[in-house]
Motif scaffolding. Structure first.
Motif, PDB file in Angstrom:
ATOM      1  N   THR A   1       0.855  -1.184   0.000  1.00 54.50           N
ATOM      2  CA  THR A   1       0.000   0.000   0.000  1.00 54.50           C
ATOM      3  C   THR A   1       0.889   1.231   0.000  1.00 54.50           C
ATOM      4  O   THR A   1       0.947   2.004   0.941  1.00 54.50           O
ATOM      5  CB  THR A   1      -0.934   0.018   1.226  1.00 54.50           C
TER       6      THR A   1
ATOM      7  N   GLU B   1       2.339   4.739  -0.636  1.00 53.28           N
ATOM      8  CA  GLU B   1       1.753   6.068  -0.691  1.00 53.28           C
ATOM      9  C   GLU B   1       2.567   6.919  -1.642  1.00 53.28           C
ATOM     10  O   GLU B   1       2.490   8.137  -1.607  1.00 53.28           O
ATOM     11  CB  GLU B   1       1.770   6.706   0.710  1.00 53.28           C
TER      12      GLU B   1
ATOM     13  N   THR C   1       3.898   9.160  -4.307  1.00 47.44           N
ATOM     14  CA  THR C   1       3.331  10.070  -5.284  1.00 47.44           C
ATOM     15  C   THR C   1       4.464  10.531  -6.178  1.00 47.44           C
ATOM     16  O   THR C   1       5.634  10.331  -5.862  1.00 47.44           O
ATOM     17  CB  THR C   1       2.734  11.304  -4.598  1.00 47.44           C
TER      18      THR C   1
ATOM     19  N   GLU D   1      -2.342   8.201 -11.759  1.00 46.33           N
ATOM     20  CA  GLU D   1      -2.654   8.286 -10.337  1.00 46.33           C
ATOM     21  C   GLU D   1      -1.441   8.034  -9.458  1.00 46.33           C
ATOM     22  O   GLU D   1      -1.307   8.604  -8.393  1.00 46.33           O
ATOM     23  CB  GLU D   1      -3.765   7.305  -9.991  1.00 46.33           C
ATOM     24  N   GLU D   2      -0.576   7.138  -9.875  1.00 45.25           N
ATOM     25  CA  GLU D   2       0.617   6.879  -9.083  1.00 45.25           C
ATOM     26  C   GLU D   2       1.705   6.344 -10.002  1.00 45.25           C
ATOM     27  O   GLU D   2       1.426   5.832 -11.069  1.00 45.25           O
ATOM     28  CB  GLU D   2       0.326   5.870  -7.965  1.00 45.25           C
TER      29      GLU D   2
ATOM     30  N   HIS E   1     -12.425   5.521  -9.915  1.00 45.45           N
ATOM     31  CA  HIS E   1     -11.023   5.941  -9.919  1.00 45.45           C
ATOM     32  C   HIS E   1     -10.748   6.899  -8.771  1.00 45.45           C
ATOM     33  O   HIS E   1     -11.659   7.299  -8.041  1.00 45.45           O
ATOM     34  CB  HIS E   1     -10.598   6.518 -11.260  1.00 45.45           C
ATOM     35  N   GLY E   2      -9.490   7.233  -8.619  1.00 49.73           N
ATOM     36  CA  GLY E   2      -9.063   8.032  -7.480  1.00 49.73           C
ATOM     37  C   GLY E   2      -9.670   9.425  -7.427  1.00 49.73           C
ATOM     38  O   GLY E   2      -9.553  10.118  -6.432  1.00 49.73           O
TER      39      GLY E   2
ATOM     40  N   THR F   1      -9.208   1.982 -12.201  1.00 48.42           N
ATOM     41  CA  THR F   1      -7.746   2.016 -12.211  1.00 48.42           C
ATOM     42  C   THR F   1      -7.254   1.073 -11.112  1.00 48.42           C
ATOM     43  O   THR F   1      -8.016   0.713 -10.217  1.00 48.42           O
ATOM     44  CB  THR F   1      -7.214   3.426 -11.912  1.00 48.42           C
ATOM     45  N   ASP F   2      -5.987   0.725 -11.161  1.00 44.69           N
ATOM     46  CA  ASP F   2      -5.436  -0.164 -10.124  1.00 44.69           C
ATOM     47  C   ASP F   2      -5.588   0.437  -8.747  1.00 44.69           C
ATOM     48  O   ASP F   2      -5.951  -0.236  -7.787  1.00 44.69           O
ATOM     49  CB  ASP F   2      -3.940  -0.412 -10.383  1.00 44.69           C
ATOM     50  N   VAL F   3      -5.276   1.730  -8.653  1.00 41.93           N
ATOM     51  CA  VAL F   3      -5.330   2.379  -7.349  1.00 41.93           C
ATOM     52  C   VAL F   3      -6.727   2.299  -6.766  1.00 41.93           C
ATOM     53  O   VAL F   3      -6.921   1.939  -5.604  1.00 41.93           O
ATOM     54  CB  VAL F   3      -4.905   3.861  -7.477  1.00 41.93           C
TER      55      VAL F   3
ATOM     56  N   ARG G   1      -7.803  -1.030  -5.395  1.00 39.38           N
ATOM     57  CA  ARG G   1      -7.059  -1.536  -4.239  1.00 39.38           C
ATOM     58  C   ARG G   1      -7.971  -1.632  -3.023  1.00 39.38           C
ATOM     59  O   ARG G   1      -8.720  -0.719  -2.733  1.00 39.38           O
ATOM     60  CB  ARG G   1      -5.919  -0.574  -3.944  1.00 39.38           C
TER      61      ARG G   1
END
Ligand code: AMP
Length: 564
Positions: free
Chosen positions: A8, A10, A12, A32-33, A280-281, A306-308, A311
């Motif tokens: 997980t 974080e 950025t 997103e990341e 999405h985020g 999205t993957d984020v 999660r």
């Protein structure tokens, strides 16, 4: 399973050391990341170290070197400071486009230079002054020898897809080019494989490089049917729609790389009559909960994410996981498909792979220790056969349920004149034609890649008509606020069961209410009804006109849709 141990992170883009301008650009692109290779390479390059990287196309490798480059370039100096060597014209153009995109806010200028393009055009661009050159070795050497390209101020050199350049016989050219750049430059070399000649090339030109490799974790292969389809970008939407029609998932998660792609795909699928929800985020927790609620209750059957966003998703089990974009690392693939085939149930994982991403597929196969054979994209004949099969099944259901009482009389009358078998066949034809509403006149077979072509890395893509690429990439956007002000959603009492397609609604609204088709917003088609967005200012006009009219020969009722 390994996929459950989520990192997980974080991380950025800003925490990797990228400035606010570049980070803002990435936000507008919907990233997103950072991907794994970006997490490793970006801070290293920003710290001034040389990098020896192992990563294939599709991992986010281009951004991994291009982002630090646009960050470090002196935007006020108009000399060539960054140089990227690429094996092919396609890749050079693609990388140049990426540098342009990422460097936009900083005003970085970039020029692709490759053989086959009129040298005159390149010369005048060079005279105007560019900060980054992306080129194929042969043409770069041409310019250097003519004296039209000076590399004295180059500070960053990237050698991209070095093993491909080796295969194409470019190694001596690379040596000759690098000789013309200052010794104090920073250099990064990326290659999918490291045969001895690449290692030697790296030793000659890199100084104490940091190795950036995407580590491969082991995993147990789950109980999932895994299929890949090789599809060039412009055909992805069409291919996905066909695969969905054929597979008829009861619930599916479709993964995309960026927010923008999630939004575009959600819209495009809604227009095609599916019931997708975007996740999405960019959503608030409340919006997110709503989306998940609709998905869990089956109001939506496709979750585009999205993957984020996916999660920690609280979804029990889905019948299908679809990788609309191939995931950026084999681990991410394993993680994504872990959402299906749970608790001993069957699941299907579908991956769309662009021809040039074949290496990513190999990486995945290596990790899961399993072959994923590219399958044939459903042809028009496959789709027809499937529709006929669905029709046969629903006819059978109707017969078993014996709920056709009112129609026996019709058949009895006709039976005096025709054979019963013929009557049934004619009735089937009529009914099937209505049900096949989604069949479109322009349906054609898509290009297919054989497993061998894929393994060889055959790239038929670059040979296609270029101009079509962009136009076919994303569907026209239909927004909540059109040019004509705020939009209102109307409820129309006919849907998929009556063979209604978006075009029928657009045609009826435009024709009867005399408003331009372009003013019509999002269209959702459900089994029994449809929802259409129109400008609020025209809503009454549309309701009045449609209430007097018929769609596909049927009277309809139209009203403002309620929030539920
Ligand atoms: P590449 O591996 O460089 O060919 O990149 C593959 C694709 O991933 C490109 O279309 C990029 O726009 C996209 N991409 C790169 N980095 C990211 C990211 N951090 N998030 C989402 N998409 C990305």
């Amino acid at each position: 399973m390994a996929g459950e141990n989520e990192t997980t992170s974080e991380t950025t883009f800003e925490s990797l050391g990228l400035g606010s301008e570049v980070s803002a650009t990435l936000q507008t692109l919907g990233y997103e990341e950072p991907t794994p290779i970006q997490v490793q390479a970006i801070p290293t390059l920003l710290a001034g170290r040389d990098v020896l990287g192992s990563a294939a196309t599709g991992t986010g490798k281009t951004a991994a070197f291009a982002l630090p480059m646009v960050e470090m370039i002196d935007a006020d100096a108009s000399t060539v400071q960054g140089l990227v060597l690429a094996p092919t014209r396609e890749l050079a153009v693609q990388v140049a486009e990426a540098v342009h995109r990422y460097g936009k806010h900083r005003g970085i200028t970039v020029l692709p230079v490759y053989g086959g393009q009129p040298i005159q055009r390149q010369l005048s661009a060079l005279r105007r002054g560019v900060q980054v050159i992306v080129g194929t070795p042969g043409r770069l050497l041409d310019h250097i020898r003519r004296g039209t390209l000076k590399l004295d101020d180059v500070r960053y050199v990237i050698i991209d897809e070095a093993d491909e350049m080796l295969d194409m016989g470019f190694i001596e050219d690379i040596d000759a080019i690098l000789e013309k750049t200052p010794d104090e430059r920073q250099t990064a070399l990326f290659s999918a494989t490291f045969p001895p000649r690449i290692t030697e090339l790296a030793q000659r030109h890199l100084r104490d490089p940091v190795r950036v490799m995407i580590k491969q974790e082991r995993m147990e292969s789950p109980l999932v049917r895994q299929v890949a389809y090789v599809v060039p970008r412009p055909h992805k939407l069409e291919a996905l729609a066909r695969v969905l029609d054929l597979e008829s998932p009861t619930s599916a998660i479709i993964f995309c790389r960026t927010r923008t792609e999630v939004d575009d795909l959600t819209e495009a699928l809604a227009i095609r009559g599916y019931r997708p929800e975007a996740l999405h985020g960019g959503l608030t927790q409340v919006q997110r909960d709503k989306v998940m609620g609709r998905f869990r209750e089956g109001v939506a059957d496709l979750l585009i994410a999205t993957d984020v966003a996916a999660r920690g998703l609280d979804v029990e089990q889905v019948s299908h996981v679809v990788n609309y974009d191939i995931p950026q690392s084999p681990e991410a693939y394993v993680h994504r498909i872990g959402r299906t085939g749970r608790a001993g149930r069957e699941g299907t994982a579908i991956t769309l792979v662009q021809p040039r991403e074949h290496r990513m597929l190999k990486g995945i196969e290596r990790l899961i220790r399993q072959r994923i054979e590219p399958a044939r994209i459903p042809t028009v004949a496959d789709l027809r056969a499937r529709r006929t099969e669905l029709f046969r099944a629903s006819l059978q259901e109707t017969l078993i349920a014996e709920n056709y009482e009112g129609y026996r009389g019709v058949v009895e009358t006709l039976a005096e004149q025709f054979d019963l078998m013929d009557i049934a066949a004619a009735a089937s034809k009529l009914a099937a034609e209505t049900m096949r509403g989604e069949e479109r006149e322009d349906e054609r077979d898509l290009p297919q890649w054989t497993p061998d072509e894929v393994r060889r890395g055959d790239d038929k893509e670059g040979r296609g008509p270029r101009g079509r690429r962009d136009s076919a990439e994303s569907p026209p956007r239909r927004g909540r606020r059109g040019d004509d002000g705020p939009m209102t959603q109307l409820f129309v009492s006919v849907g998929r069961r009556r063979g209604i397609r978006p075009a029928d609604l657009v045609g009826a609204i435009a024709g009867e209410a005399k408003i331009p088709g372009s003013a019509i917003g999002a269209i959702e088609i459900a089994d029994q009804f449809s929802l259409v967005e129109v400008p609020e200012s025209l809503a009454d006009q549309v309701i009045r006109a449609l209430s007097r009219a018929a769609i596909k020969g049927r009277p309809v009722s139209v009203r403002r849709a309620r929030d539920d």
